[in-house]
Design a protein around this motif. Structure first.
Motif, mmCIF file in Angstrom:
data_model
loop_
_atom_site.group_PDB
_atom_site.id
_atom_site.type_symbol
_atom_site.label_atom_id
_atom_site.label_comp_id
_atom_site.label_asym_id
_atom_site.label_seq_id
_atom_site.Cartn_x
_atom_site.Cartn_y
_atom_site.Cartn_z
ATOM 1 N N GLY A 171 -45.454 -46.128 -56.755
ATOM 2 C CA GLY A 171 -46.244 -47.104 -56.014
ATOM 3 C C GLY A 171 -47.722 -46.752 -55.960
ATOM 4 O O GLY A 171 -48.204 -45.836 -56.618
ATOM 5 N N SER A 172 -48.432 -47.490 -55.148
ATOM 6 C CA SER A 172 -49.866 -47.275 -54.981
ATOM 7 C C SER A 172 -50.124 -46.262 -53.864
ATOM 8 O O SER A 172 -49.199 -45.843 -53.150
ATOM 9 C CB SER A 172 -50.567 -48.598 -54.661
ATOM 10 O OG SER A 172 -50.013 -49.192 -53.498
ATOM 11 N N TRP A 173 -51.387 -45.883 -53.709
ATOM 12 C CA TRP A 173 -51.769 -44.912 -52.688
ATOM 13 C C TRP A 173 -51.368 -45.428 -51.300
ATOM 14 O O TRP A 173 -51.848 -46.458 -50.837
ATOM 15 C CB TRP A 173 -53.268 -44.661 -52.762
ATOM 16 C CG TRP A 173 -53.846 -43.856 -51.638
ATOM 17 C CD1 TRP A 173 -54.656 -44.316 -50.641
ATOM 18 C CD2 TRP A 173 -53.676 -42.458 -51.388
ATOM 19 N NE1 TRP A 173 -55.018 -43.302 -49.790
ATOM 20 C CE2 TRP A 173 -54.416 -42.139 -50.229
ATOM 21 C CE3 TRP A 173 -52.976 -41.446 -52.034
ATOM 22 C CZ2 TRP A 173 -54.481 -40.856 -49.704
ATOM 23 C CZ3 TRP A 173 -53.029 -40.165 -51.514
ATOM 24 C CH2 TRP A 173 -53.776 -39.878 -50.364
ATOM 25 N N PRO A 174 -50.482 -44.703 -50.589
ATOM 26 C CA PRO A 174 -49.975 -45.200 -49.306
ATOM 27 C C PRO A 174 -50.796 -44.754 -48.096
ATOM 28 O O PRO A 174 -50.500 -45.142 -46.960
ATOM 29 C CB PRO A 174 -48.578 -44.587 -49.249
ATOM 30 C CG PRO A 174 -48.732 -43.276 -49.961
ATOM 31 C CD PRO A 174 -49.767 -43.501 -51.028
ATOM 32 N N GLY A 175 -51.791 -43.927 -48.344
ATOM 33 C CA GLY A 175 -52.489 -43.283 -47.240
ATOM 34 C C GLY A 175 -51.949 -41.879 -47.064
ATOM 35 O O GLY A 175 -50.772 -41.605 -47.351
ATOM 36 N N LYS A 176 -52.802 -40.977 -46.582
ATOM 37 C CA LYS A 176 -52.415 -39.573 -46.545
ATOM 38 C C LYS A 176 -51.248 -39.305 -45.605
ATOM 39 O O LYS A 176 -50.339 -38.536 -45.933
ATOM 40 C CB LYS A 176 -53.616 -38.712 -46.147
ATOM 41 C CG LYS A 176 -53.327 -37.223 -46.269
ATOM 42 C CD LYS A 176 -54.585 -36.382 -46.129
ATOM 43 C CE LYS A 176 -54.277 -34.908 -46.332
ATOM 44 N NZ LYS A 176 -55.491 -34.071 -46.253
ATOM 45 N N ASP A 177 -51.230 -39.918 -44.444
ATOM 46 C CA ASP A 177 -50.151 -39.634 -43.482
ATOM 47 C C ASP A 177 -48.791 -40.021 -44.054
ATOM 48 O O ASP A 177 -47.813 -39.267 -43.930
ATOM 49 C CB ASP A 177 -50.412 -40.380 -42.167
ATOM 50 C CG ASP A 177 -51.613 -39.841 -41.414
ATOM 51 O OD1 ASP A 177 -52.014 -38.688 -41.701
ATOM 52 O OD2 ASP A 177 -52.168 -40.550 -40.555
ATOM 53 N N VAL A 178 -48.728 -41.211 -44.637
ATOM 54 C CA VAL A 178 -47.455 -41.658 -45.219
ATOM 55 C C VAL A 178 -47.063 -40.779 -46.402
ATOM 56 O O VAL A 178 -45.899 -40.423 -46.565
ATOM 57 C CB VAL A 178 -47.561 -43.131 -45.657
ATOM 58 C CG1 VAL A 178 -46.279 -43.575 -46.366
ATOM 59 C CG2 VAL A 178 -47.838 -44.022 -44.460
ATOM 60 N N LEU A 179 -48.043 -40.408 -47.220
ATOM 61 C CA LEU A 179 -47.755 -39.571 -48.376
ATOM 62 C C LEU A 179 -47.198 -38.225 -47.953
ATOM 63 O O LEU A 179 -46.213 -37.744 -48.520
ATOM 64 C CB LEU A 179 -49.018 -39.387 -49.218
ATOM 65 C CG LEU A 179 -48.867 -38.624 -50.534
ATOM 66 C CD1 LEU A 179 -49.808 -39.190 -51.591
ATOM 67 C CD2 LEU A 179 -49.169 -37.125 -50.355
ATOM 68 N N VAL A 180 -47.815 -37.606 -46.945
ATOM 69 C CA VAL A 180 -47.338 -36.309 -46.466
ATOM 70 C C VAL A 180 -45.917 -36.430 -45.931
ATOM 71 O O VAL A 180 -45.052 -35.581 -46.206
ATOM 72 C CB VAL A 180 -48.286 -35.746 -45.390
ATOM 73 C CG1 VAL A 180 -47.685 -34.496 -44.748
ATOM 74 C CG2 VAL A 180 -49.652 -35.432 -45.989
ATOM 75 N N ARG A 181 -45.659 -37.487 -45.202
ATOM 76 C CA ARG A 181 -44.321 -37.678 -44.635
ATOM 77 C C ARG A 181 -43.279 -37.874 -45.737
ATOM 78 O O ARG A 181 -42.182 -37.294 -45.679
ATOM 79 C CB ARG A 181 -44.338 -38.880 -43.686
ATOM 80 C CG ARG A 181 -43.008 -39.089 -42.959
ATOM 81 C CD ARG A 181 -43.125 -40.060 -41.809
ATOM 82 N NE ARG A 181 -43.568 -41.389 -42.262
ATOM 83 C CZ ARG A 181 -44.759 -41.897 -41.978
ATOM 84 N NH1 ARG A 181 -45.642 -41.200 -41.277
ATOM 85 N NH2 ARG A 181 -45.088 -43.110 -42.398
#
Length: 241
Positions: A171-181
């Motif tokens: 997918g596309s860049w989800p934002g850092k918080d979502v990516l870390v989770r």
């Protein structure tokens, strides 16, 4: 008239005196001494065709072999050229052979570099964090929240972490918080699924290396999962499955 000059003659029913039998000649050029004549070639061999034209397949094979871009194609075109030259008499045999030789050298060089690279990657030592592979053991992960480089060691030596899983985010860049989770959740699930039943499992925690920002994410979406000791002590062996 001199009797010796008379032609052979005979009375009816008799053989002519002094008659000489002459064998009929076969078709073709006259034979010597009445022997049949047959067509022959120079030296008794059939002459091969000859052309001053250079075979196109030979040139293609030479270019491909020299460039290294199509090493396999250089061999294919070279073999084709030799077969064509044998029947057509065209020039270019040297080009065809040279193309195949260069192609072989490129293939040997590529295989050698591949094995050298694999051997180098398997040897312990400094490397970028992005080049870590499953099975590597990292001597010291440091205290920083980011890791750009690492020093690998043999896994039977004291080390801080072991790489046990790698995957790519979608997918596309989800934002850092979502990516870390998402990254840490996937690493945790894989750890407990992969090493279920191992008595050492309650002594280790998962750690994830992931793209730190959108630019890094667009360059590489790989997540590397490492296991580390819960009490910050050194690990001295690989965690068996």
């Amino acid at each position: 008239m001199n009797p010796k000059d008379e032609l052979p003659h005979a009375l009816p029913g008799q053989e002519p005196k002094g008659a000489v039998d002459v064998a009929p000649q076969r078709s073709g050029s006259p034979g010597l001494g009445g022997l049949p004549a047959y067509p022959t070639s120079a030296g008794g061999r059939t002459a091969m065709p000859y052309s001053s034209k250079t075979n196109g397949a030979a040139i293609s094979g030479f270019i491909l072999g020299m460039s290294g871009i199509g090493a396999i194609g250089g061999v294919v075109w070279g073999v084709r050229a030799l077969n064509q030259i044998q029947s057509s008499g065209e020039r270019g045999r040297g080009f065809a052979i040279a193309g195949m030789v260069f192609s072989g050298l490129w293939v040997v060089s590529a295989v050698t570099m591949l094995f050298v690279g694999i051997a180098r990657d398997s040897e312990p030592g400094p490397r970028s964090a992005g080049s870590l592979q499953v099975g590597d053991c990292v001597g010291d992960i440091g205290e920083s929240s980011t890791m750009s480089s690492a020093t690998t060691v043999y896994c039977d030596q004291p080390h801080d972490a072991e790489v046990y899983y790698q995957f790519n985010l979608s997918g596309s860049w989800p934002g850092k918080d979502v990516l870390v989770r998402n990254a840490t959740g996937a690493c945790r699930s894989e750890l407990y699924e992969r090493y279920a039943g191992n008595p050492m499992l309650d002594r280790v925690n998962p750690m994830a290396l992931y793209p730190s920002d959108e630019r890094s994410f667009n360059s590489s979406r790989e997540v590397t999962c490492l296991l580390v000791s819960r009490d910050d002590s050194k690990l001295t062996e690989k965690l068996s499955r």
